[in-house]
Motif scaffolding. Sequence first.
Motif, PDB file in Angstrom:
ATOM      1  N   ALA A   1      -3.769   4.185   7.678  1.00 13.91           N
ATOM      2  CA  ALA A   1      -3.875   5.625   7.414  1.00 13.91           C
ATOM      3  C   ALA A   1      -2.494   6.277   7.426  1.00 13.91           C
ATOM      4  CB  ALA A   1      -4.780   6.289   8.453  1.00 13.91           C
ATOM      5  N   SER A   2      -1.639   5.850   8.355  1.00 14.20           N
ATOM      6  CA  SER A   2      -0.279   6.394   8.422  1.00 14.20           C
ATOM      7  C   SER A   2       0.535   6.006   7.198  1.00 14.20           C
ATOM      8  CB  SER A   2       0.424   5.892   9.694  1.00 14.20           C
ATOM      9  OG  SER A   2      -0.226   6.352  10.852  1.00 14.20           O
ATOM     10  N   VAL A   3       0.362   4.763   6.755  1.00 15.57           N
ATOM     11  CA  VAL A   3       1.074   4.289   5.559  1.00 15.57           C
ATOM     12  C   VAL A   3       0.637   5.069   4.324  1.00 15.57           C
ATOM     13  CG1 VAL A   3       1.265   2.338   3.971  1.00 15.57           C
ATOM     14  CG2 VAL A   3       1.567   1.976   6.425  1.00 15.57           C
ATOM     15  N   LEU A   4      -0.674   5.220   4.144  1.00 14.86           N
ATOM     16  CA  LEU A   4      -1.185   5.940   2.974  1.00 14.86           C
ATOM     17  C   LEU A   4      -0.761   7.407   3.007  1.00 14.86           C
ATOM     18  CD1 LEU A   4      -4.807   4.440   2.798  1.00 14.86           C
ATOM     19  CD2 LEU A   4      -2.874   3.933   1.281  1.00 14.86           C
ATOM     20  N   THR A   5      -0.815   8.021   4.183  1.00 14.45           N
ATOM     21  CA  THR A   5      -0.417   9.423   4.309  1.00 14.45           C
ATOM     22  C   THR A   5       1.054   9.598   3.970  1.00 14.45           C
ATOM     23  OG1 THR A   5      -2.093   9.838   6.000  1.00 14.45           O
ATOM     24  CG2 THR A   5      -0.252  11.375   5.905  1.00 14.45           C
ATOM     25  N   PHE A   6       1.892   8.669   4.429  1.00 15.86           N
ATOM     26  CA  PHE A   6       3.314   8.711   4.077  1.00 15.86           C
ATOM     27  C   PHE A   6       3.495   8.665   2.563  1.00 15.86           C
ATOM     28  CE2 PHE A   6       7.107   6.330   2.811  1.00 15.86           C
ATOM     29  CZ  PHE A   6       8.112   7.101   3.382  1.00 15.86           C
ATOM     30  N   GLY A   7       2.804   7.718   1.919  1.00 15.58           N
ATOM     31  CA  GLY A   7       2.938   7.570   0.473  1.00 15.58           C
ATOM     32  C   GLY A   7       2.413   8.750  -0.313  1.00 15.58           C
ATOM     33  N   LEU A   8       1.407   9.445   0.236  1.00 13.58           N
ATOM     34  CA  LEU A   8       0.830  10.608  -0.433  1.00 13.58           C
ATOM     35  C   LEU A   8       1.666  11.871  -0.207  1.00 13.58           C
ATOM     36  CD1 LEU A   8      -2.942  10.072   0.516  1.00 13.58           C
ATOM     37  CD2 LEU A   8      -1.916   9.734  -1.748  1.00 13.58           C
ATOM     38  N   LYS A   9       2.413  11.921   0.873  1.00 21.06           N
ATOM     39  CA  LYS A   9       3.064  13.154   1.303  1.00 21.06           C
ATOM     40  C   LYS A   9       4.571  13.187   1.037  1.00 21.06           C
ATOM     41  CE  LYS A   9       3.235  15.986   5.549  1.00 21.06           C
ATOM     42  NZ  LYS A   9       2.452  17.160   5.160  1.00 21.06           N
ATOM     43  N   MET A  10       5.259  12.125   1.433  1.00 19.32           N
ATOM     44  CA  MET A  10       6.716  12.122   1.316  1.00 19.32           C
ATOM     45  C   MET A  10       7.223  12.324  -0.112  1.00 19.32           C
ATOM     46  SD  MET A  10       9.654  10.391   0.436  1.00 19.32           S
ATOM     47  CE  MET A  10       9.162   8.701   0.144  1.00 19.32           C
ATOM     48  N   PRO A  11       6.630  11.667  -1.140  1.00 18.72           N
ATOM     49  CA  PRO A  11       7.155  11.819  -2.495  1.00 18.72           C
ATOM     50  C   PRO A  11       7.159  13.256  -3.015  1.00 18.72           C
ATOM     51  CG  PRO A  11       5.742   9.897  -2.380  1.00 18.72           C
ATOM     52  CD  PRO A  11       5.569  10.630  -1.091  1.00 18.72           C
TER      53      PRO A  11
ATOM     54  N   LEU B   1       0.833  -1.206   0.000  1.00 20.68           N
ATOM     55  CA  LEU B   1       0.000   0.000   0.000  1.00 20.68           C
ATOM     56  C   LEU B   1       0.869   1.259   0.000  1.00 20.68           C
ATOM     57  CD1 LEU B   1      -2.863  -0.982   2.497  1.00 20.68           C
ATOM     58  CD2 LEU B   1      -2.935  -0.916  -0.010  1.00 20.68           C
ATOM     59  N   ALA B   2       1.976   1.215   0.712  1.00 26.37           N
ATOM     60  CA  ALA B   2       2.896   2.363   0.722  1.00 26.37           C
ATOM     61  C   ALA B   2       3.457   2.612  -0.674  1.00 26.37           C
ATOM     62  CB  ALA B   2       4.033   2.130   1.717  1.00 26.37           C
ATOM     63  N   LEU B   3       3.836   1.546  -1.373  1.00 30.16           N
ATOM     64  CA  LEU B   3       4.393   1.674  -2.727  1.00 30.16           C
ATOM     65  C   LEU B   3       3.348   2.184  -3.712  1.00 30.16           C
ATOM     66  CD1 LEU B   3       6.544  -1.593  -2.896  1.00 30.16           C
ATOM     67  CD2 LEU B   3       7.379   0.762  -2.678  1.00 30.16           C
ATOM     68  N   ILE B   4       2.112   1.694  -3.587  1.00 32.58           N
ATOM     69  CA  ILE B   4       1.034   2.159  -4.474  1.00 32.58           C
ATOM     70  C   ILE B   4       0.767   3.641  -4.228  1.00 32.58           C
ATOM     71  CG2 ILE B   4      -1.430   1.973  -4.989  1.00 32.58           C
ATOM     72  CD1 ILE B   4      -1.224  -1.017  -4.431  1.00 32.58           C
ATOM     73  N   ALA B   5       0.721   4.042  -2.959  1.00 39.75           N
ATOM     74  CA  ALA B   5       0.479   5.451  -2.632  1.00 39.75           C
ATOM     75  C   ALA B   5       1.593   6.337  -3.166  1.00 39.75           C
ATOM     76  CB  ALA B   5       0.352   5.618  -1.115  1.00 39.75           C
TER      77      ALA B   5
ATOM     78  N   ILE C   1       4.649   8.151 -10.486  1.00 36.19           N
ATOM     79  CA  ILE C   1       4.641   7.269 -11.652  1.00 36.19           C
ATOM     80  C   ILE C   1       3.288   7.281 -12.351  1.00 36.19           C
ATOM     81  CG2 ILE C   1       4.976   4.903 -12.444  1.00 36.19           C
ATOM     82  CD1 ILE C   1       6.821   4.481 -10.042  1.00 36.19           C
ATOM     83  N   VAL C   2       2.215   7.083 -11.583  1.00 36.02           N
ATOM     84  CA  VAL C   2       0.844   7.149 -12.114  1.00 36.02           C
ATOM     85  C   VAL C   2       0.114   8.210 -11.299  1.00 36.02           C
ATOM     86  CG1 VAL C   2      -1.229   5.847 -12.710  1.00 36.02           C
ATOM     87  CG2 VAL C   2       0.973   4.663 -12.543  1.00 36.02           C
ATOM     88  N   PRO C   3       0.246   9.486 -11.658  1.00 36.65           N
ATOM     89  CA  PRO C   3      -0.197  10.586 -10.787  1.00 36.65           C
ATOM     90  C   PRO C   3      -1.708  10.769 -10.719  1.00 36.65           C
ATOM     91  CG  PRO C   3       0.571  11.465 -12.865  1.00 36.65           C
ATOM     92  CD  PRO C   3       0.823   9.982 -12.923  1.00 36.65           C
ATOM     93  N   ILE C   4      -2.372   9.797 -10.066  1.00 32.25           N
ATOM     94  CA  ILE C   4      -3.820   9.924  -9.867  1.00 32.25           C
ATOM     95  C   ILE C   4      -4.121  10.353  -8.431  1.00 32.25           C
ATOM     96  CG2 ILE C   4      -4.422   8.269 -11.660  1.00 32.25           C
ATOM     97  CD1 ILE C   4      -4.839   6.181  -9.466  1.00 32.25           C
ATOM     98  N   HIS C   5      -3.070  10.611  -7.657  1.00 34.32           N
ATOM     99  CA  HIS C   5      -3.160  11.119  -6.287  1.00 34.32           C
ATOM    100  C   HIS C   5      -4.095  10.219  -5.463  1.00 34.32           C
ATOM    101  CE1 HIS C   5      -2.347  13.868  -3.156  1.00 34.32           C
ATOM    102  NE2 HIS C   5      -3.446  14.587  -3.226  1.00 34.32           N
TER     103      HIS C   5
END
Length: 435
Positions: free
Chosen positions: A145-155, A105-109, A115-119
Amino acid sequence: MDIHLLTNPALVSIILLCFLCIKKINVLLAIIVSTIVAGVCAGLNISHIMETFVSGMGGNSETALSYILLGTFAATMAHSGFTNVISSKISKYVSGNKYILLAILALIAMASQNIVPIHIAFIPIIIPPLLGIMNKLKIDRRAVASVLTFGLKMPYIVIPAGFGLIFQNLIADNLVQNGVTALRGDIWKPTVFLGVGMFIALLISVFITYRNPRTYKSENVQTDMASSKFEAKHWVVILAAFATFAVQLVTKSLPLGALVGLGIIFSFKVIPQNKMDHMMNEGIYLMGYIAFVMLVAAGFADVLKETGSIETLVNTIIPILPSNILITSFIILIIGLFITIGIGTSFGTIPILAVLFVPICLQQGFNTPQIIVLLAAAAALGDAGSPASDTTLGPTSGLNADGQHSHIFDTCIPTFLHYNTALIISALIGIWLLG
């Protein structure tokens, strides 16, 4: 403490916004009420407040349009069977190990940012079918929620591509406009400190804070995840996703990129043309509420600007700033945190913070890398944890599909505590090491 600081419209309205959300008042209504309170505290006429509010909503119109189109794109991916294939493969590879699921889930986020910017558009499609697996593994959804937020924010903070390219270009442009020489290609180097801090926060969240099993009811959980074969039409979906990325990268327009992606999907008849209206309706259903919250947040930001309370807040604090760079940085970060929590967007906060803080940093003797770290962190602070942020609204939209995940207590507060603490600490360490 100065009485003027305590009655500052920006401070009062943002505290009120947080209070209303904690009391489970609808985010949309909470923002509108807080907007009116901010204007009234500043002595503005109620008609003027509403006019400014409505006109200011246009500030996030491109973002809102992007979300609607990306929601439609996500809906077409789901109806093509692509997300069904992905979900079933995720289920197969998890093999009863919750940490494998969280890593995927972290990698997908992260991929959704670059890579696939659908946010966040992938979340209401991918996550609901996986809730059954999460329940079986007794995964605490606060960890998800923490994992998804990391993937949405850190990149976007660290990686100069996709949304990260937009964020970092905004920082570079606003630094130049305020008298600091900064190249766009150099922004990511100092912000690596922030990415490392967020990664450590992610590990703490998953392996320490929310590692214990948590039981959820299995009623109303979407379990339809019948495996389907990878077909030629799914390659078209992948082509459309990369075309969306390429067009967005070249034109700097996410709506245009999403439109091209949809054009490819409909042109190759992955989805029949007679279902186009249905796909648009579903896209609005998936992302419409979040898009409208972003519009309202932009109106709130405009009213705050109209009151002049943000500048007043900063001017009240400037005289008491010490000569110590780290203490000054901490105070600036806390102010950035308050501003972003209210506005709900780190991207929209950058121009405000740059005008206010870059002159202070120059006066205090900050070098360019230090200013970059400070501005990036101050803008990003609050994006995790803000009730009006897409970074929190997105995870909740998927995790609350069965009504067992609280937006405030299971998404906003956990992500606020972990990532904002991490950003403050890592920013201060970065500023110290770059001095």
